[in-house]
Motif scaffolding. Structure first.
Motif, short mmCIF file in Angstrom:
data_model
loop_
_atom_site.label_atom_id
_atom_site.label_comp_id
_atom_site.label_asym_id
_atom_site.label_seq_id
_atom_site.Cartn_x
_atom_site.Cartn_y
_atom_site.Cartn_z
N LEU A 1 71.71 -121.85 109.88
CA LEU A 1 71.27 -120.94 108.82
C LEU A 1 70.12 -121.55 108.02
N MET A 2 70.28 -122.79 107.61
CA MET A 2 69.24 -123.42 106.80
C MET A 2 67.95 -123.63 107.59
N SER A 3 68.08 -123.84 108.90
CA SER A 3 66.89 -123.95 109.75
C SER A 3 66.08 -122.66 109.70
N LYS A 4 66.77 -121.53 109.79
CA LYS A 4 66.08 -120.24 109.77
C LYS A 4 65.47 -119.94 108.40
N ILE B 1 66.74 -118.43 97.80
CA ILE B 1 68.17 -118.65 97.57
C ILE B 1 68.97 -118.00 98.69
N ALA B 2 69.79 -118.80 99.36
CA ALA B 2 70.71 -118.27 100.36
C ALA B 2 71.76 -117.46 99.61
N ILE C 1 68.42 -111.48 107.42
CA ILE C 1 68.22 -112.07 108.74
C ILE C 1 69.52 -112.00 109.53
N VAL C 2 69.43 -112.20 110.84
CA VAL C 2 70.60 -112.29 111.69
C VAL C 2 70.84 -113.76 111.98
N SER C 3 72.06 -114.21 111.72
CA SER C 3 72.42 -115.61 111.98
C SER C 3 73.82 -115.60 112.59
N GLU C 4 73.89 -115.36 113.89
CA GLU C 4 75.17 -115.17 114.56
C GLU C 4 75.76 -116.52 114.98
N GLU C 5 76.75 -116.96 114.21
CA GLU C 5 77.35 -118.27 114.46
C GLU C 5 77.98 -118.39 115.85
N LEU C 6 78.52 -117.29 116.38
CA LEU C 6 79.17 -117.36 117.68
C LEU C 6 78.19 -117.71 118.79
N ASP C 7 76.90 -117.56 118.53
CA ASP C 7 75.87 -117.93 119.51
C ASP C 7 75.48 -119.40 119.40
N VAL C 8 75.94 -120.08 118.36
CA VAL C 8 75.61 -121.49 118.18
C VAL C 8 76.50 -122.33 119.09
N TYR D 1 60.95 -124.48 97.60
CA TYR D 1 62.35 -124.94 97.69
C TYR D 1 63.25 -123.90 98.33
N VAL D 2 64.27 -124.40 99.02
CA VAL D 2 65.39 -123.58 99.48
C VAL D 2 66.63 -124.06 98.74
N ALA D 3 67.43 -123.11 98.21
CA ALA D 3 68.61 -123.47 97.43
C ALA D 3 69.84 -122.72 97.94
N GLU D 4 70.99 -123.33 97.73
CA GLU D 4 72.26 -122.67 98.05
C GLU D 4 73.21 -122.84 96.87
N GLY D 5 74.32 -122.12 96.91
CA GLY D 5 75.12 -121.94 95.70
C GLY D 5 76.34 -122.80 95.51
N SER D 6 76.43 -123.96 96.14
CA SER D 6 77.59 -124.83 95.91
C SER D 6 77.68 -125.22 94.44
#
Length: 270
Positions: free
Chosen positions: A102-105, A22-23, A77-84, A117-122
């Protein structure tokens, strides 16, 4: 279907998944989803939290407090959006770029740990807003159990309260980059200004706040019920002086008050 029927549906969906990542941001929705998943699947649940400059320290600390007190397996984990590539230019699909990375990582972590499974909270209400991040979620095959169970934000708060979760009345939160109008460059300095400004308003006792970034101008959104409080001279003076220190030349109050997706109001989505 009533609220408890939806909860049963959620539990059945999670049970059938057998193992899940779960993210986890520590917000109302992901905390509720994580708690229910842990009750159903135990140690077959792994929470993953991403740290970045768009994620305030206070939010991270609250997320850590929850998992540590609950005994839930957790990975940071580190997921720095400014580097995308392209993210800092703040296009209208900014959330897609962020969520895709993020989901790729997280999917890599799922593969390494043989998690199905990978899940998120929408939640179900999120269907009514412009959310390009949901496209990235779909492309990665990530599931949204709360939305699939048709649970609304208000229902999640009610159930969270019954379960004793501190987050039941926590203000809604979106990443700090959502404070920037589309096309306005997102910088680490700007994110820091917004974070400091919002923390100051929270420390003053305001419950739901947004500080929208318009270059030299900070546009404050608070609940309509709190507008009377914020326009008192002594409060205005404190805010003006602190925002000056932070680096804003001008401070404005949005007379319409807080609402989700206010930065989407000028978009033509037809």
């Amino acid at each position: 279907m009533n609220i408890y029927g939806k909860l049963d549906l959620l539990k059945n969906k999670l049970k059938n998944m057998e193992s899940i990542i779960i993210a986890f941001s520590g917000g109302v929705d992901s905390t509720f989803l994580l708690k229910v998943a842990f009750e159903v699947l135990g140690n077959n649940v792994l929470a993953v939290t991403a740290r970045s400059s768009t994620y305030p320290e206070r939010e991270f600390n609250e997320a850590m407090e929850f998992v540590n007190s609950s005994g839930i397996r957790h990975k940071v984990i580190v997921s720095e959006e400014l580097d995308v590539e392209g993210f800092s230019d703040n296009p209208t699909n900014r959330c897609y770029l962020c969520k895709y990375e993020l989901m790729s990582k997280i999917k890599v972590i799922a593969g390494e740990n043989n998690i199905k499974y990978v899940a998120e909270g929408s939640n179900y209400d999120d269907l009514s807003d412009y959310r390009p991040g949901s496209i990235a979620v779909s492309e990665h095959g990530v599931v949204s159990p709360l939305r699939e169970a048709m649970l609304t934000k208000e229902e999640i708060r009610v159930l969270s309260k019954e379960m004793g979760l501190k987050t039941w009345n926590k203000p809604s939160f979106a990443c700090l980059s959502s404070r920037f109008p589309y096309g306005e460059k997102i910088t680490e300095e700007g994110l820091k200004k917004v974070d400091l400004a919002e923390q100051f308003l929270i420390d003053l006792g305001f419950w739901q706040v947004r500080v929208r970034y318009h270059g030299d101008i900070a546009r404050i959104e608070v609940y309509e019920e709190e507008i009377e409080k914020i326009i008192k001279k002594e409060v205005r003076d404190k805010i003006y002086n602190r925002f000056k220190e932070i680096g804003f030349k001008y401070t404005a109050l949005d007379l319409k008050g807080y609402r989700t997706g206010s930065m989407n109001e000028g978009l033509n989505l037809t």
